[in-house]
Write an enzyme that holds these catalytic residues in place. Structure first.
Site, PDB file in Angstrom:
ATOM      1  N   LYS A 219       0.843  -1.212   0.000  1.00 57.08           N
ATOM      2  CA  LYS A 219       0.000   0.000   0.000  1.00 57.08           C
ATOM      3  C   LYS A 219       0.869   1.249   0.000  1.00 57.08           C
ATOM      4  O   LYS A 219       0.636   2.178  -0.759  1.00 57.08           O
ATOM      5  CB  LYS A 219      -0.913   0.034   1.227  1.00 57.08           C
ATOM      6  CG  LYS A 219      -2.181  -0.758   1.098  1.00 57.08           C
ATOM      7  CD  LYS A 219      -3.183  -0.436   2.196  1.00 57.08           C
ATOM      8  CE  LYS A 219      -2.653  -0.627   3.602  1.00 57.08           C
ATOM      9  NZ  LYS A 219      -2.188  -1.972   3.926  1.00 57.08           N
TER      10      LYS A 219
ATOM     11  N   CYS B  51     -12.314   2.067  16.247  1.00 57.81           N
ATOM     12  CA  CYS B  51     -11.123   1.217  16.173  1.00 57.81           C
ATOM     13  C   CYS B  51     -10.203   1.318  17.377  1.00 57.81           C
ATOM     14  O   CYS B  51      -9.545   0.360  17.716  1.00 57.81           O
ATOM     15  CB  CYS B  51     -10.360   1.454  14.863  1.00 57.81           C
ATOM     16  SG  CYS B  51      -9.332   2.906  14.808  1.00 57.81           S
ATOM     17  N   MET B  52     -10.135   2.463  18.058  1.00 62.40           N
ATOM     18  CA  MET B  52      -9.152   2.588  19.131  1.00 62.40           C
ATOM     19  C   MET B  52      -9.737   2.924  20.493  1.00 62.40           C
ATOM     20  O   MET B  52      -9.003   3.040  21.460  1.00 62.40           O
ATOM     21  CB  MET B  52      -8.115   3.670  18.775  1.00 62.40           C
ATOM     22  CG  MET B  52      -7.311   3.407  17.530  1.00 62.40           C
ATOM     23  SD  MET B  52      -6.674   1.724  17.373  1.00 62.40           S
ATOM     24  CE  MET B  52      -5.790   1.545  18.886  1.00 62.40           C
TER      25      MET B  52
ATOM     26  N   MET C 129      -7.355  -4.687  16.319  1.00 61.16           N
ATOM     27  CA  MET C 129      -8.814  -4.718  16.212  1.00 61.16           C
ATOM     28  C   MET C 129      -9.471  -5.911  16.894  1.00 61.16           C
ATOM     29  O   MET C 129     -10.593  -5.815  17.364  1.00 61.16           O
ATOM     30  CB  MET C 129      -9.241  -4.657  14.743  1.00 61.16           C
ATOM     31  CG  MET C 129      -8.995  -3.318  14.112  1.00 61.16           C
ATOM     32  SD  MET C 129      -9.669  -1.983  15.081  1.00 61.16           S
ATOM     33  CE  MET C 129      -8.202  -1.048  15.390  1.00 61.16           C
TER      34      MET C 129
ATOM     35  N   GLY D 291      -4.605   1.471  14.251  1.00 58.90           N
ATOM     36  CA  GLY D 291      -4.973   1.176  12.877  1.00 58.90           C
ATOM     37  C   GLY D 291      -4.703   2.326  11.928  1.00 58.90           C
ATOM     38  O   GLY D 291      -4.292   2.117  10.801  1.00 58.90           O
ATOM     39  N   GLN D 292      -4.937   3.560  12.380  1.00 58.21           N
ATOM     40  CA  GLN D 292      -4.903   4.690  11.454  1.00 58.21           C
ATOM     41  C   GLN D 292      -3.663   5.557  11.692  1.00 58.21           C
ATOM     42  O   GLN D 292      -3.113   5.570  12.783  1.00 58.21           O
ATOM     43  CB  GLN D 292      -6.176   5.533  11.621  1.00 58.21           C
ATOM     44  CG  GLN D 292      -7.442   4.740  11.338  1.00 58.21           C
ATOM     45  CD  GLN D 292      -8.666   5.627  11.333  1.00 58.21           C
ATOM     46  OE1 GLN D 292      -8.916   6.318  10.365  1.00 58.21           O
ATOM     47  NE2 GLN D 292      -9.434   5.612  12.417  1.00 58.21           N
TER      48      GLN D 292
END
Lengths: 199, 777
Positions: free
Chosen positions: B88, B177-178, B362, B399-400
């Site tokens: 990615k 997510c967090m 996650m 995640g981000q």
């Protein structure tokens, strides 16, 4: 003409002419090997093909064959040592082991995205000029992630990239160096100029 | 070379799977070259940046020529990734150049989105918001942002909502997510974010992944783990998960547990640690207190669900008595693993000579008991003293790219203020009001709506308008149909800032075209507390503008221009320098803006120009008093000690039954980022995984007479979805479980998922609901 500059060079530095002779022999050998390898049509196709597997110069190539059908985690079967089969080359891994092969290299299914992409990527670098005919070629590409020169340039590399002197392939970087891109030496060297002038 | 492009396009997915003749495929690939234009190397400039995708925070060098991004390299000088990226990251330049970039503001007129000028769009937003606020009060508007916001964008949005408008209705997709990680940190250590850092990857002996497929989700960190194993003797990788993944394939030990039973497993390991004498008594006496909270805490599936924990101190003996419910035999039965496996894990955590790093993301966070599960992993490290020691630390992965830097540190959540502060605390409100130069009463003490409740409130009509930036809730909210319908209704006013058309722009009333990644200046903060800066490198296409500009322009039009006036300083710098004031002296100190321009990021707290690789540790963290060794100084209410929580196993919100016999788990694949908005416009990534699929265990597939490529219908109590089956692909769920990735907007798996959440963190559980699988035709 030739005799005159040789004489001139010999007068300036007798060692230079001896070196030149050695270099000339090597150059002829290189040329012969290259002609030997050069079924030029195929070379062109595979060269273009290799570049086309990347989004741009420096991007990891995509995998040009099915993967999941081959089973999981079997990349190493062909790409550990490198393999040539029926004219197709599976090059060895040119970089040290990093995790999962498929974290960078991904399979391509024959489907097209619904949205076009107008990205224009960096081209592969051109070959760099040698200091003189017969001088060891400079490395035109980044060496990061390409520490294992023999992956591409060894006997199991792509035909157009193979070294003409496979017996001396252990210390490639003792003769072939990577010029720092965009860096010019602070002092002008006239060697090339002289060479050009006398030719 | 005989294959034409048309034939090539015409061939189907199923045909590829069957194709084994590599020659034809090789030719097919060469055929694609007509797409590939190239630009030569001369005149390319390289600037440092940060990868646009996950929370790892890899450094990139971005190649720019003629106002276009032409390449990236992994930044060899960046200590995070040392020159490596994942697929990615390497293809990040292409995300800017999808043909359908949004380049003009759009306003919905007579049901259709039509081009408009920036002035029209911004005036419309400001006017509507002023009207709504006047009529219904400030709590009738809301902002919904993202862990992909830059720090400055998040801070500007927070300031607009909490300091200017006076509502706490600001949330971000990091809630999805967090949030459990945040509440895990807050309840155990009194401060968000990890004590350890990536340096531990080269120091640990064993890596234990809890429900985290890092081989696909954090590939560069995963490669640091496998490199450690290649280069040092005795390094092992353990994977605890219900689904066999690429991480499991590479792991030395794969412990396949039943979904949701991680709670029991962690307590089972703790039981053995206590009873086998594996605990570090000295560490516990000096640095730990024991607590329990409420039990049987519900799942939040009903509107207006409220929960407040009631923590109480317990003794060590009471904690040991609590663990009696988690004797190995019972845990083994519950988890579906052998007793020997639990003993092996206890040995790893218990052996004083073994340095352990636990990793999770996650699987643990998107969990109806996500906060508890975070607590339980910390318990294992606190019991054994394997914490705050280089090479031995729990490391909660994000995640981000800026879930930490923006959402968690700036605090763009309905209950937070910057730097660990809470809206419910009068002292915290006072400090914020002073920095913002506003009266204290302006910041409401009432907690706003958390994400799921925010969209429910939209449906109920309590919220009239939401401004959504850098995220795609129509695709990512659990049980999405209800919320999509609410956004579609004419009485709701939805503003969406994005770079491409998405499921959410489809239902928007105003669409604002945004600048993406290096088309703007920004800062991201990653998993290991590293704050990293990049400069704008190319212009955004058409009339697209940075999100931060959009926020400030609306603020100006609402009469709050003076709140965003930084005396001629560039907006990004002015916002960051003001935000930085919140962090100074708190143990979350950031460096001056100028510094970040030069360095490859710094890990906070940054004090006197020095970063902190390990928090709470003397010699590393300047806030630890001399002679203390280790101090959890942020947890003041427990005297600078961390908390070991007695948190029981409780069942999930929905379990398979006769009618819906399968567990459904959702997640990502390596090649696609979140909802695929960016990555599905990159040909190489699109072709790698063109569509979502339903992964089955081979035995289940055989029983249902389903093979790879067959069309199946997956049905839950909330919706149904048709897609192709996959057996023996990159992942294999356990028996009685299916996996569907969520990146595909044509196959919205969140129509099936359940909007149950962790009562403490309010984070939904995307990993567990019940479905049935039918073969179609």
């Amino acid at each position: 003409m030739k005799r005159s500059w040789l004489e001139w060079l010999h007068k300036r530095d007798p060692r230079a002419t001896r070196m030149l002779a050695v270099v000339a022999v090597i150059a002829v050998a290189v040329a012969m090997v290259m002609v030997g390898c050069g079924q030029s049509g195929q070379e062109e196709v595979t060269g273009r093909f290799r570049a086309d597997l990347r989004a741009y110069y420096g991007a990891p190539p995509v995998i040009p064959h099915p993967v999941e059908a081959l089973g999981r985690g079997n990349c190493r079967a062909c790409h550990e040592q490198g393999l040539i089969y029926q004219g197709q080359v599976a090059v060895a891994r040119p970089h040290p082991y990093v995790g999962e092969c498929r974290q960078c290299h991904v399979e391509q299914l024959p489907v097209e995205p619904k949205v076009k992409n107008s990205f224009v990527g960096l081209a592969e670098p051109e070959r760099l000029p040698r200091a003189y005919p017969g001088a060891p070629p400079l490395i035109p590409h980044e060496t990061r992630m390409r520490a294992n020169c023999t992956a591409c340039h060894g006997p199991r590399g792509h035909p157009e990239l193979r070294t003409p002197h496979p017996r001396h392939w252990t210390e490639c970087m003792q003769c072939h160096v990577r010029p720092e891109p965009g860096v010019e030496p602070p002092v002008v060297n006239n060697f090339a100029t002289l060479w050009e002038a006398t030719r | 070379m005989a294959v034409t492009r048309r034939e090539f396009l015409g061939s189907t997915l199923a045909a590829t799977a069957a194709a084994t003749a590599s020659t034809s495929l090789l030719v097919s690939c060469a055929q694609q070259q007509e797409d590939l234009k190239r630009i030569d190397l001369s005149g390319v400039t390289w600037k440092k940046g940060v990868c646009r995708f996950c929370g790892t925070g890899c450094g990139v060098l971005v190649g720019v020529k003629d106002n276009r991004v032409v390449a990236v390299q992994g930044d060899p000088e960046n200590p995070v990734n040392r020159g490596l990226l994942c697929v990615k990251g390497y293809h990040a330049p292409l995300i800017l150049y999808g043909a359908d970039r949004l380049t003009k503001p759009l306003i919905r007129r007579n049901g259709k989105l039509e081009p408009a000028s920036w002035d029209e769009a911004l005036d419309l937003i400001a006017t509507r918001w002023k009207e709504i606020i006047e009529k219904h009060g400030p709590d009738a508007v809301a902002f919904y942002g993202s862990g992909q916001w830059t720090i400055e964008e998040g801070y500007a949005a927070l300031k607009l909502m909490k300091a200017c408008i006076g509502t706490n209705n600001i949330e971000a997709n990091a809630r999805l997510c967090m949030a459990s990680a945040v509440m895990g940190f807050m309840t155990t250590f009194g401060s968000d974010e990890p004590m350890g850092c990536y340096d531990d990857f080269e120091k640990a002996d064993v890596f234990v992944c809890w429900g985290n497929n890092s081989a696909e989700m954090h590939p560069v960190l995963f490669s640091r783990m496998t490199m450690a194993r290649e280069t040092r003797q005795g390094v092992r990788l353990v994977d605890i998960a219900p689904r066999r993944t690429r991480t499991s394939e590479v792991a030395d030990l794969f412990v396949q547990i039943r979904p949701h039973t991680d709670l029991a497993l962690a307590n089972g390991i703790a039981y053995l640690l206590v009873h086998r004498g594996y605990i570090d008594r000295e560490f516990i006496e000096k640095h730990v207190v024991f607590k329990r909270g409420k039990t049987d805490i519900g799942y939040g599936t009903e509107d207006g669900f409220k929960f407040k924990d009631q923590p109480e101190r317990i003794t060590f003996d009471e904690y040991v008595a609590f663990l009696d419910d988690y004797k190995p035999q019972r845990v083994a039965e519950l988890c579906g693993v052998k007793v020997a496996r639990i003993e092996e894990l206890a040995q790893i955590y218990g052996d004083p000579a073994t340095k352990v790093v636990s990793l999770w993301c996650m699987g643990v966070n998107q969990h109806v008991r996500g906060t508890w599960m975070n607590n339980l992993i910390y318990n294992l490290h606190l019991l054994t003293g394997k914490i705050c020691k280089p090479g031995s630390n729990p490391l909660s992965l994000t995640g981000q790219p800026s879930a930490c830097g923006t959402v968690r540190e700036v605090g763009t959540l309905c209950n937070r203020l910057p730097a660990d502060m809470l809206v419910t605390n009068p002292e915290h409100r006072k400090k914020a009001a002073e920095i913002w130069g506003i009266p204290e009463e302006k910041i409401p003490a009432k907690v706003g709506y958390h994400t799921v409740e925010m969209f429910r409130a939209l449906d109920r009509g309590e919220i009239k308008s939401i401004w959504i930036q850098v995220t795609n809730p129509a695709q990512t909210l659990p049980n999405a149909s209800r919320y999509i319908e609410a956004m579609k209704r004419p009485d709701t006013f939805i503003i969406v800032s994005d770079v491409y058309p998405t499921e959410t722009t489809e239902v928007a009333d105003v669409v604002l075209p945004s600048a993406l990644w290096v088309e703007k200046t920004g800062l991201y903060g990653n998993t290991e507390r590293r704050t990293q800066h990049w400069e704008k490198m190319v212009d955004p296409p058409g009339e697209a503008k940075p999100d931060v500009w959009q926020i400030v322009e609306v603020a100006r039009r609402m009469g709050y221009g003076h709140m965003f006036d930084f005396g001629g300083k560039p907006l990004e710098e002015g916002l960051f320098e003001e935000y930085r004031k919140f962090t100074l002296g708190t143990g979350k100190d950031l460096a001056p803006y100028e510094v970040y321009k030069r360095v490859r990021g710094l890990r906070w707290p940054v004090v006197n120009g020095k970063e902190t690789p390990y928090r709470y540790v003397e010699g590393y963290d300047p806030y630890v008093p001399k002679g203390a060794g280790i101090s959890f100084y942020k947890n003041k209410k427990d005297g600078g000690r961390a908390v070991i929580w007695a948190r029981p196993y409780e069942p999930p919100a929905e379990e398979p039954d006769e009618e819906y016999p399968f567990w459904l788990t959702t997640g990502r694949v390596l090649e696609h980022w979140h909802t695929g908005t960016m990555t599905r416009r990159v040909p190489q990534l699109y072709r790698a995984v063109p569509e979502a699929y339903c992964e089955l265990h081979p035995d289940d597939a055989r029983e249902l007479q389903i093979a790879t490529g067959d069309l199946v219908r997956v049905v839950s109590r909330r919706g149904s979805l048709q897609l192709r089956a996959k057996v023996g692909g990159r992942g294999t769920p356990q028996r009685g479980m299916v996996f569907i990735p969520f990146f595909d907007e044509e196959k919205l798996v969140n129509l099936l998922t359940l909007d149950a959440f962790c009562p403490i963190s309010k984070e939904p559980d995307y990993k567990k609901c019940a479905v049935r699988v039918e073969k179609v035709g």
